[in-house]
Scaffold this motif. Structure first.
Motif, mmCIF file in Angstrom:
data_model
loop_
_atom_site.group_PDB
_atom_site.id
_atom_site.type_symbol
_atom_site.label_atom_id
_atom_site.label_comp_id
_atom_site.label_asym_id
_atom_site.label_seq_id
_atom_site.Cartn_x
_atom_site.Cartn_y
_atom_site.Cartn_z
ATOM 1 N N GLN A 1 0.828 -1.209 0.000
ATOM 2 C CA GLN A 1 0.000 0.000 0.000
ATOM 3 C C GLN A 1 0.863 1.259 0.000
ATOM 4 O O GLN A 1 0.552 2.233 -0.703
ATOM 5 N N CYS A 2 1.947 1.234 0.747
ATOM 6 C CA CYS A 2 2.846 2.387 0.775
ATOM 7 C C CYS A 2 3.509 2.609 -0.581
ATOM 8 O O CYS A 2 3.631 3.754 -1.049
ATOM 9 N N LEU A 3 3.951 1.538 -1.212
ATOM 10 C CA LEU A 3 4.573 1.668 -2.530
ATOM 11 C C LEU A 3 3.584 2.208 -3.553
ATOM 12 O O LEU A 3 3.930 3.075 -4.379
ATOM 13 N N ALA A 4 2.363 1.699 -3.521
ATOM 14 C CA ALA A 4 1.348 2.169 -4.471
ATOM 15 C C ALA A 4 1.042 3.643 -4.237
ATOM 16 O O ALA A 4 0.918 4.432 -5.195
ATOM 17 N N MET A 5 0.930 4.043 -2.969
ATOM 18 C CA MET A 5 0.658 5.452 -2.668
ATOM 19 C C MET A 5 1.819 6.338 -3.097
ATOM 20 O O MET A 5 1.616 7.445 -3.612
ATOM 21 N N ALA A 6 3.047 5.861 -2.886
ATOM 22 C CA ALA A 6 4.209 6.656 -3.284
ATOM 23 C C ALA A 6 4.204 6.926 -4.776
ATOM 24 O O ALA A 6 4.426 8.059 -5.226
ATOM 25 N N GLN A 7 3.941 5.902 -5.568
ATOM 26 C CA GLN A 7 3.922 6.074 -7.013
ATOM 27 C C GLN A 7 2.800 7.009 -7.446
ATOM 28 O O GLN A 7 2.990 7.904 -8.281
ATOM 29 N N GLU A 8 1.630 6.819 -6.868
ATOM 30 C CA GLU A 8 0.478 7.662 -7.235
ATOM 31 C C GLU A 8 0.714 9.115 -6.838
ATOM 32 O O GLU A 8 0.450 10.028 -7.610
ATOM 33 N N GLY B 1 11.436 9.916 -8.817
ATOM 34 C CA GLY B 1 10.299 9.136 -8.335
ATOM 35 C C GLY B 1 10.466 8.782 -6.873
ATOM 36 O O GLY B 1 11.145 9.483 -6.118
ATOM 37 N N PRO B 2 9.907 7.660 -6.425
ATOM 38 C CA PRO B 2 10.062 7.232 -5.039
ATOM 39 C C PRO B 2 11.519 6.851 -4.728
ATOM 40 O O PRO B 2 12.135 6.085 -5.466
ATOM 41 N N ILE B 3 12.038 7.399 -3.638
ATOM 42 C CA ILE B 3 13.405 7.136 -3.196
ATOM 43 C C ILE B 3 13.353 6.407 -1.854
ATOM 44 O O ILE B 3 12.683 6.857 -0.921
ATOM 45 N N LEU B 4 14.055 5.288 -1.763
ATOM 46 C CA LEU B 4 14.131 4.543 -0.507
ATOM 47 C C LEU B 4 15.313 5.062 0.309
ATOM 48 O O LEU B 4 16.428 5.165 -0.204
ATOM 49 N N ALA B 5 15.065 5.363 1.573
ATOM 50 C CA ALA B 5 16.119 5.797 2.484
ATOM 51 C C ALA B 5 16.243 4.790 3.618
ATOM 52 O O ALA B 5 15.273 4.537 4.334
ATOM 53 N N VAL B 6 17.424 4.208 3.775
ATOM 54 C CA VAL B 6 17.709 3.275 4.866
ATOM 55 C C VAL B 6 18.610 4.032 5.844
ATOM 56 O O VAL B 6 19.768 4.325 5.527
ATOM 57 N N MET B 7 18.073 4.350 7.004
ATOM 58 C CA MET B 7 18.740 5.290 7.898
ATOM 59 C C MET B 7 19.084 4.670 9.251
ATOM 60 O O MET B 7 18.425 3.733 9.712
ATOM 61 N N PRO B 8 20.125 5.198 9.915
ATOM 62 C CA PRO B 8 20.630 4.632 11.165
ATOM 63 C C PRO B 8 20.025 5.298 12.393
ATOM 64 O O PRO B 8 19.341 6.321 12.311
ATOM 65 N N TRP B 9 20.368 4.734 13.544
ATOM 66 C CA TRP B 9 19.809 5.199 14.813
ATOM 67 C C TRP B 9 20.616 6.311 15.462
ATOM 68 O O TRP B 9 20.136 6.970 16.374
ATOM 69 N N VAL C 1 9.503 11.582 -3.997
ATOM 70 C CA VAL C 1 8.809 11.202 -2.772
ATOM 71 C C VAL C 1 9.687 10.217 -2.014
ATOM 72 O O VAL C 1 10.545 9.548 -2.620
ATOM 73 N N GLY C 2 9.505 10.142 -0.693
ATOM 74 C CA GLY C 2 10.416 9.362 0.134
ATOM 75 C C GLY C 2 9.756 8.213 0.853
ATOM 76 O O GLY C 2 8.605 8.310 1.308
ATOM 77 N N ASP D 1 11.668 -3.369 -6.198
ATOM 78 C CA ASP D 1 10.387 -3.015 -6.793
ATOM 79 C C ASP D 1 10.580 -1.940 -7.869
ATOM 80 O O ASP D 1 11.310 -0.961 -7.680
ATOM 81 N N ASP D 2 9.899 -2.103 -9.006
ATOM 82 C CA ASP D 2 10.070 -1.183 -10.127
ATOM 83 C C ASP D 2 9.665 0.248 -9.781
ATOM 84 O O ASP D 2 10.129 1.195 -10.420
ATOM 85 N N ARG D 3 8.810 0.401 -8.809
ATOM 86 C CA ARG D 3 8.342 1.747 -8.472
ATOM 87 C C ARG D 3 9.387 2.557 -7.709
ATOM 88 O O ARG D 3 9.330 3.785 -7.695
ATOM 89 N N VAL D 4 10.329 1.891 -7.091
ATOM 90 C CA VAL D 4 11.402 2.573 -6.365
ATOM 91 C C VAL D 4 12.539 2.851 -7.341
ATOM 92 O O VAL D 4 13.048 1.942 -7.991
#
Length: 473
Positions: free
Chosen positions: A45-52, A141-149, A169-170, A215-218
């Protein structure tokens, strides 16, 4: 005691459904809060919303995106005490540092709210008579961020502020021991008035990153974290031809030359090694000191370390709070013990404090043998390795004797000498008479095993755009 306790359920069809994620206060061992993780359905659902959302968000005039970012700065300032408390309770940094981190995040938002349009303005190029050629900057497009603590707000805002304002979008996959920070960061953008889907938090474990990135959307990914995590993300992204920016570990040198201002070099050196409990990629880790000032400098550094208050991170008087995770503290202590076993001398500290919580004292190691953990590995805690060198040539050689190359700090009263030697240091950034830091106005990033790509300033906002040539005949 673990930083996050995760209960996992897998359905017969292989679909992952996660129940809970618990954040644990490393200073007390108490559970701070429990969060429901996202399963496969929620991630989809998050991926679909990000693309939309991206299709609409990319068309927003950049001035509107800048105004929303200015709103985000206001939200951060208005809630800085609450956000700071979430940070402190989840990962142990002193409350004063946590509040200052939120303020720095607001500053970064201000910077891009004021400068993003200029950074992304089209660039004109020479062309034949009667033609016009320019480079424009389109979002990906949608960008994935993997972030530390370790800087749970700053690391996220320094990716989100430029990339969202550029029209991307992030999707945030935060460290599992700071879920409250992850939720709060999504709140920042919601309260600022951003459309749903522009910034979303994925409460998932690391095992989900591969699937999301594939995922192709990312369209791209940015990661701040360990070398193994960076290699894993880069490998997956490479298979799918997706761009990445990586900021990984560091073993930054702090070079004190014979003509340095010792007062300033001690004061700054203490902060550069112990800020955030020493849990920083750009912390000063290897103190390389000219023999002419070595004894004085080390004596004063040890004395300053011993004067620091280690204790309750919620107390404003605390200088060094808890380490973020008891297991990581144990790894740090193993590095110290192995280094001492190899011949290093422990001048102060060197043993976990005898109290509840993950508290490790500021520690100084001298006579550090080549190849021992304190010399060759990243020590992620308040442990300083000190070295005596006879001249500037050997100082630079020792500074470059590392697999990393993130930052460096160099101390000399001769600014021309400093600039000359800075060019010889193999690192992404060198600060002369100042501690290594990240600043929204200047590019930040490393080389070698410290990663690649740049964050912040104009260089950072252009990492995840299509620099498109437009030729008009």
């Amino acid at each position: 005691m673990l930083p996050a306790v995760r209960c996992t359920i897998t359905k017969p069809d292989g679909t992952r459904v996660y129940e809970t994620m618990e954040a644990v206060n490393p200073a007390t061992g108490e559970t701070v809060a429990t969060y429901e993780e996202h399963g496969d359905k929620e991630v989809e659902q998050c991926l679909a919303m990000a693309q939309e959302t991206f299709e609409e968000w990319r068309e927003r005039p950049i001035r509107e995106r800048e105004e929303l970012l200015a709103n985000a700065a206001d939200v951060l300032r208005e809630n800085k005490e609450r956000y700071g408390e979430i940070m402190t309770k989840e990962m142990g940094k002193p409350i004063s540092e946590a509040v200052a981190e939120v303020e720095k995040c607001a500053w970064a938002c201000d910077h891009y709210a004021e400068n993003a349009g200029a950074y992304l303005d089209s660039e004109q190029h020479p062309s034949p008579p009667g033609t016009a050629v320019s480079t424009v900057h389109d979002p990906l497009g949608p960008i994935l961020a993997v972030m530390p603590w370790n800087f749970p707000f700053w690391q996220v805002i320094r990716f989100a502020a430029p990339y969202l304002t550029a029209g991307n979008v992030g999707l945030l996959k935060h460290a599992s021991n700071v879920p409250g920070c992850a939720v709060a960061l999504q709140e920042v953008f919601e309260k600022a008035g951003y459309p749903d889907g522009v910034f979303q938090t994925l409460l998932v474990g690391s095992e989900t990153v591969d699937d999301v990135l594939a995922d192709d959307r990312v369209k791209a990914a940015t990661l701040t974290g360990s070398g193994p995590a960076g290699r894993a993300v880069a490998e997956t992204a490479g298979r799918h031809l997706k761009k990445t920016v990586l900021e990984l570990g560091g073993s930054d040198p702090f070079i004190v030359l014979d003509d340095a201002d010792i007062d300033a070099a001690v004061e700054t050196g203490v902060l550069a090694r112990t800020q955030n409990g020493g849990q920083s990629c750009i912390a000063a880790k290897r103190f390389i000191v000219h023999e002419a000032v070595y004894d004085e400098y080390v004596d004063r550094l040890v004395s300053a370390f011993e004067s620091l208050t280690v204790g309750d991170p919620m107390d404003e008087k605390t200088d060094v709070g808890a380490q973020a995770d008891p297991d990581l503290m144990a790894e740090l202590h193993d590095q110290v013990q192995a280094s001492v076993g190899a011949g290093a001398t422990c001048l102060t500290g060197g043993e976990p404090l005898d109290r509840d919580g993950a508290f490790y004292p500021p520690t100084v190691l001298a006579d550090v043998p080549e190849g021992c953990p304190a010399d060759s590995e990243e020590t992620f805690g308040p442990v300083a390795a000190v070295y005596e060198v006879p001249n500037e040539t050997e100082a630079i050689e020792k500074a470059n004797d590392t697999q990393y190359g993130l930052g460096a700090s160099l101390w000399t009263d001769d600014r021309d000498r400093g600039r000359r030697l800075a060019r010889q240091v193999e690192a992404g950034c060198v600060y002369i008479n100042e501690m290594t830091k990240s600043d929204p106005r200047v590019p930040f990033g490393g080389i070698n095993d410290a990663g690649y790509g740049r964050e912040l300033s104009e260089a950072g906002i252009k990492e995840f755009v299509n620099r498109k040539t437009v030729w008009t005949q």
